[in-house]
Motif scaffolding. Structure first.
Motif, PDB file in Angstrom:
ATOM      1  N   ASN A 199       9.683 125.961  37.027  1.00  0.00           N
ATOM      2  CA  ASN A 199      10.647 126.682  36.574  1.00  0.00           C
ATOM      3  C   ASN A 199       9.633 127.632  35.639  1.00  0.00           C
ATOM      4  O   ASN A 199       9.812 129.080  35.438  1.00  0.00           O
ATOM      5  N   HIS A 200       8.753 127.064  35.014  1.00  0.00           N
ATOM      6  CA  HIS A 200       7.607 127.942  34.331  1.00  0.00           C
ATOM      7  C   HIS A 200       6.908 128.780  35.261  1.00  0.00           C
ATOM      8  O   HIS A 200       6.744 129.861  34.752  1.00  0.00           O
ATOM      9  N   PRO A 216       0.531 122.954  42.786  1.00  0.00           N
ATOM     10  CA  PRO A 216       0.769 121.619  43.517  1.00  0.00           C
ATOM     11  C   PRO A 216       2.321 121.189  43.187  1.00  0.00           C
ATOM     12  O   PRO A 216       2.674 120.647  43.953  1.00  0.00           O
ATOM     13  N   SER A 217       2.482 121.377  41.784  1.00  0.00           N
ATOM     14  CA  SER A 217       4.189 121.019  41.763  1.00  0.00           C
ATOM     15  C   SER A 217       5.126 121.761  42.649  1.00  0.00           C
ATOM     16  O   SER A 217       6.024 121.299  43.133  1.00  0.00           O
ATOM     17  N   GLN A 270      10.273 121.517  35.840  1.00  0.00           N
ATOM     18  CA  GLN A 270      10.039 122.330  34.673  1.00  0.00           C
ATOM     19  C   GLN A 270       8.479 122.912  35.139  1.00  0.00           C
ATOM     20  O   GLN A 270       8.612 124.034  34.793  1.00  0.00           O
ATOM     21  N   ASP A 271       7.861 122.402  36.005  1.00  0.00           N
ATOM     22  CA  ASP A 271       6.570 123.235  36.309  1.00  0.00           C
ATOM     23  C   ASP A 271       6.840 124.399  37.166  1.00  0.00           C
ATOM     24  O   ASP A 271       6.368 125.455  36.670  1.00  0.00           O
ATOM     25  N   TYR A 329      -4.095 120.758  45.892  1.00  0.00           N
ATOM     26  CA  TYR A 329      -4.983 120.946  44.846  1.00  0.00           C
ATOM     27  C   TYR A 329      -6.408 121.451  45.496  1.00  0.00           C
ATOM     28  O   TYR A 329      -7.067 122.252  45.133  1.00  0.00           O
ATOM     29  N   VAL A 349      -4.014 132.325  37.153  1.00  0.00           N
ATOM     30  CA  VAL A 349      -4.332 130.818  36.550  1.00  0.00           C
ATOM     31  C   VAL A 349      -3.341 130.145  36.573  1.00  0.00           C
ATOM     32  O   VAL A 349      -3.263 128.933  36.793  1.00  0.00           O
ATOM     33  N   PHE A 350      -2.438 130.661  35.712  1.00  0.00           N
ATOM     34  CA  PHE A 350      -1.026 130.169  35.481  1.00  0.00           C
ATOM     35  C   PHE A 350      -0.131 129.618  36.690  1.00  0.00           C
ATOM     36  O   PHE A 350       0.025 128.462  36.822  1.00  0.00           O
ATOM     37  N   TRP A 402      -1.704 129.279  39.681  1.00  0.00           N
ATOM     38  CA  TRP A 402      -2.649 128.565  40.391  1.00  0.00           C
ATOM     39  C   TRP A 402      -2.338 127.031  39.817  1.00  0.00           C
ATOM     40  O   TRP A 402      -2.317 126.020  40.937  1.00  0.00           O
ATOM     41  N   VAL A 403      -2.382 126.710  38.629  1.00  0.00           N
ATOM     42  CA  VAL A 403      -2.142 125.215  38.010  1.00  0.00           C
ATOM     43  C   VAL A 403      -0.879 124.911  38.300  1.00  0.00           C
ATOM     44  O   VAL A 403      -0.932 123.560  38.577  1.00  0.00           O
ATOM     45  N   PHE A 404       0.099 125.587  38.700  1.00  0.00           N
ATOM     46  CA  PHE A 404       1.562 125.082  39.111  1.00  0.00           C
ATOM     47  C   PHE A 404       1.885 124.890  40.254  1.00  0.00           C
ATOM     48  O   PHE A 404       2.745 124.337  40.633  1.00  0.00           O
TER      49      PHE A 404
END
Lengths: 431, 431, 431
Positions: B49-50, B213-214, B46-47, B231, B206-207, B209-211
């Motif tokens: 995918n987002h 690691p997934s 899901q990460d 990370y 940033v979006f 960036w946050v995902f």
């Protein structure tokens, strides 16, 4: 229209206080210690939580003036509705002498149930005031629980499946409510969409699209199968939505409203069958059919059906959620029959017929309960508002009769009641 | 330019219909029953995918006029590409007589593969029309599969690692395509960024960036190690991006474009090695080097390299994804050699040399395949558009020759073909 | 005010370089091989990561001119702070001769610790410059670690609980810093909110709301119980926030600022007790009380307390995080005593008294440490800026004395130091 706003500004906090107090009192007596179970549900639960709070908020609410009020009020409805849903489910199970535990699963069920409310809200958008929406939320949750209870008890549908009737129930309940709802005064036209609201709406749509596999797989056992089938169906219906939108519009452009509604059709169609479909192509075909029926439906309904019935389906919940859910219901019956038939080698046709009868019965029961209880709700909403208004008007002043008559004319379709109330109103106002 | 738009407005829905029908037919014959496996992959899936749908959408598409078209079309490309990727992977495995199951893992691979397409799209942004983008998507997915197949079969890279070549392949494929792409007409300058698009771009960055690691940990076995290393590398490269941006700009301000590209460098650099790095400091150093090479690269490439080769890398995919991926490739070879060398106490230098040869070979093969197939693709795209345009022009009217010539002049760099086609065009237009 | 900006533009990149180099050097010597453990933590970790980077970014930073600078700088603070937190925790444990492993859990702790910094940042918003914020981040992380260490070692609080003191520590540290911070020049008034920033703030609030159950359950053992209790408390406090906002405002409208702060009160109140509360109604009552205390507090503090102490709490962290955390602390002591008392049948009152003493001691220690270290920090920040400014001014030129005096007058509340420094400044400037 200050009197109108005054009404709900005075009553809204007290209504919230009443409901919250009831929830607290009930939770004191009713809720047992929460269990520390179902940790595997948590990521899916968070997805559905996001989807209901953010996704549907953007998806359905954009027609209103996009700002604090719509985002905030949608949020208030959901946090209140989830609590009421927990309490009601517990109370109604208590009446049925069943044991009920408050855990992550029941919370997930409460959030899923709220989808029905959010969909119905989309149908009455811009017409109902906050107090009416809160009362509608409560009544819809009760009626939805009853409809699920009938399905589980009398029609022997398996436990968690009736919850997937949310789209069907929400759409037809919303339609029934909006059909009898008084028109908003022409000056308060909030139903125009702007380019900015279209962009937000598109974002909301993609947001809901991304989370839909979690929605369909949250309460099933074979959840990864459900995810896969739903994802494929959603992908096909998204492609079909773009394709059909370009084909049916005159200048070959993609049209926002088509895509907005048809992109999700695959997910809605697979609500009942995502966990049981054995071949991905069936899911993909269903996604395609869902998209086709939504776009055809949006043309037919808006031109023929809605004007004939004088419906004002603000956000188009009928063709966005209602029609694909009906298609999904038909498909689930057909698939069930074909699978059972193949397994039995078509030997026992009478038991097959019984299956068909029960399956169709469950869906028809949901739709008819939604329509009937929707009509009951809208009657109570209007009468309730009326009685409430009457009390307020009496208590505020005797000198505002003209304003009152005007407000009544806008609010009441029923002339008999109006005349009776005006007489009643004039009675205490006699010098 | 109505004729130009007319073209793809007529052809786009039919192209979509064709591709969707092929996917459906193939899925009917090809796809087996989906397995209910890999539930632990779902949150990471899901990460990703987002990240692909929302993050890259915002990250790369903001230069276009920010609105419905960019968000929506990015979404269409992805839902179509994921289906085609599933079908192609199944078909090409079928040719190789391997068994293939459609499950969450193959869906995850399809979504990861789409990253290559999204990156390439960033390079041709504002120059390609929708039909060209869809054709490019299909061809890139095929070529990427072939490149991965060569890596796995001949160069004996482990199974899931070649998928991590997405950034390398996507960036150089995109560069090759954009190098031969005709310039957009000067009136259609969509490549200006506005303050609002900068803000959205920052959010998208940033979006992503946050995902990240997934993304790096999705298909590896030691996924938490990959998360931690990624990370830390991302954090270091983010700090380095701000630092270098303030140092290299004249007025000491942070510059949006630097940060936009360098923040992610750590994640791209660690694509191949995130799961195998033993010491966090190596990951952190790689993140720092990635950031440095990106910012230096953005200065050098935009001033020296791109003008010399007449490249127009709209979103800067070369220094955002290409250079850090090359750095990561070099780092992975060095780390592999050092680790094996230490384990063998540097006794067997010939086998070490073989390792180096195979590792470097895999990366060089990816880059060269990307460049060559990119050039093939752009040729087909332009010729294909030409032939297509020619058919449309013939069928529409004979009287629009002047417009046609103008369109051709804008579209064709090759004078020989243009003259030939104009002759051909005049031939049926003879009175 | 070019000199003022010049200062931090010159110093910011070098400060970042220094810190990043220290982190890299420490990680080379200090960090062991990361373990591939705690995969079940990952979804919750991602939620908290999102919440800190996006949610708090929007939630607290909207008063600034909403744009690149606020989003970007918040992001820089977090990526730097997480690294420093990892290094410091490792170093301070090294001093205590404890073994420390860098894994997902320690990363999660570092991100949770950053919440304290983000909350404190909210209090000094618009007054501190980037260099001051970075120095404040470092000092706050060190002091927060020391406060946790005292709690764990001397007051024998269980291991992960002191981390939940983040809200308490962050709020009171921020208050102490802002109390002695020089006022911003009147021309730079960034603290006005606009309708657009209100909308973003509402979105940020709902975002944080949705992720709060993950925050409270991330580091506890009985995480699903914590999720359920937190969700219910949050739902009640959201309803109460709307209710109280409509009741306390004059025109019956919902007021943004009330909802903004009170919606989250339930989550903050349950920080210490979410995993141990046995009955949902206790969580719900605490959520209600948290909301009430926040809204009452926002009225009282802004009218009586803040003007008396000349506090400028820009984002209202005192009543948003401070007061509900104090309520939660009191509630946790009461619940602990009642539970132990019931278990012991109130036989051993002296041991109960000891429990109460230790529990209250832990919270008082956190608050007093936060206040004292906050005052120390603000002194260092101002003096440090002064010394730094002095160096810069000397090195830049001798001819800008007038500007310097003006800058000093704006910056320094302490007349003695100012005079002394001006003398010092004139000394080398003598002809």
């Amino acid at each position: 229209m200050p009197a109108r706003y005054l009404n709900f500004r005075c009553s809204l906090p007290w209504l919230l206080l009443l409901l919250q107090t009831l929830c607290l009192i009930y939770s004191f007596f009713g809720f047992p210690e929460p269990g520390d179970v179902y940790p595997h549900l948590y990521p899916g639960f968070q997805d559905v939580n996001h989807m209901v709070i953010f996704g549907f908020g953007f998806f359905l609410m954009v027609l209103r003036r996009c700002g604090f009020s719509s985002t905030g009020f949608n949020f208030l409805l959901i946090v209140l509705g989830v609590q009421c849903s927990l309490v009601m489910e517990d109370f109604l199970r208590f009446l049925g002498l069943q044991y009920y535990e408050v855990d992550l699963k029941s919370l997930a069920k409460a959030v899923v149930s709220m989808t029905a409310v959010v969909i119905s809200t989309g149908a009455v958008l811009g017409k109902a005031n906050p107090v009416q929406l809160i009362v509608m939320t409560l009544m819809e949750l009760i009626f939805f629980y009853i409809s699920r209870w009938i399905n589980t008890t009398f029609l022997q549908v398996t436990e968690d499946l009736p919850l997937m009737h949310v789209h069907l129930f929400g759409a037809y309940f919303g339609l029934a409510v909006t059909s009898r709802f008084p028109e908003p005064p022409p000056g308060l036209d909030k139903s125009r969409s702007t380019p900015k609201s279209d962009l937000f709406s598109m974002l909301g749509t993609v947001f809901v699209w991304v989370f839909w596999p979690s929605f369909n797989s949250l309460l099933t056992d074979s959840s990864m199968k459900a995810v896969l089938n739903t994802y494929l169906a959603l992908a096909v219906s998204a492609v079909a939505a773009f394709m059909l939108s370009a084909l049916t519009s005159k200048d070959g452009k993609f049209r926002m409203t088509h895509i907005h509604s048809a992109v999700l059709a695959g997910g809605v169609t697979l609500s009942y069958t995502a966990h049981s479909i054995r071949h991905p192509w069936i899911a993909m075909i269903l996604g395609l059919l869902g998209s086709v029926i939504t776009i055809l439906g949006s043309h037919c309904l808006q031109r023929c059906f809605n004007p004939a019935l004088k419906l004002q389906d603000t956000s188009g919940v009928h063709f966005t959620f209602g029609l694909p859910a009906v298609l999904g219901a038909v498909a689930s019956v057909v698939l069930h029959v074909v699978e059972t038939g193949i397994a039995q080698q078509w030997s026992d046709l009478s038991s097959l017929g019984y299956f068909v009868f029960v399956d169709i019965g469950a869906f028809c029961q949901t739709i008819s309960t939604a329509l009937i209880t929707g009509l009951i709700t809208v009657t109570i909403l209007c009468q309730g508002t009326l009685v409430f208004k009457w009390i307020v008007i009496l208590s505020v002043s005797y000198s505002q009769k003209q304003l009152t008559e005007k407000t009544f004319q806008q609010c009441l379709p029923n002339k008999g009641v109006k005349t009776w109330l005006l007489l009643l109103l004039q009675h205490p106002g006699e010098p």
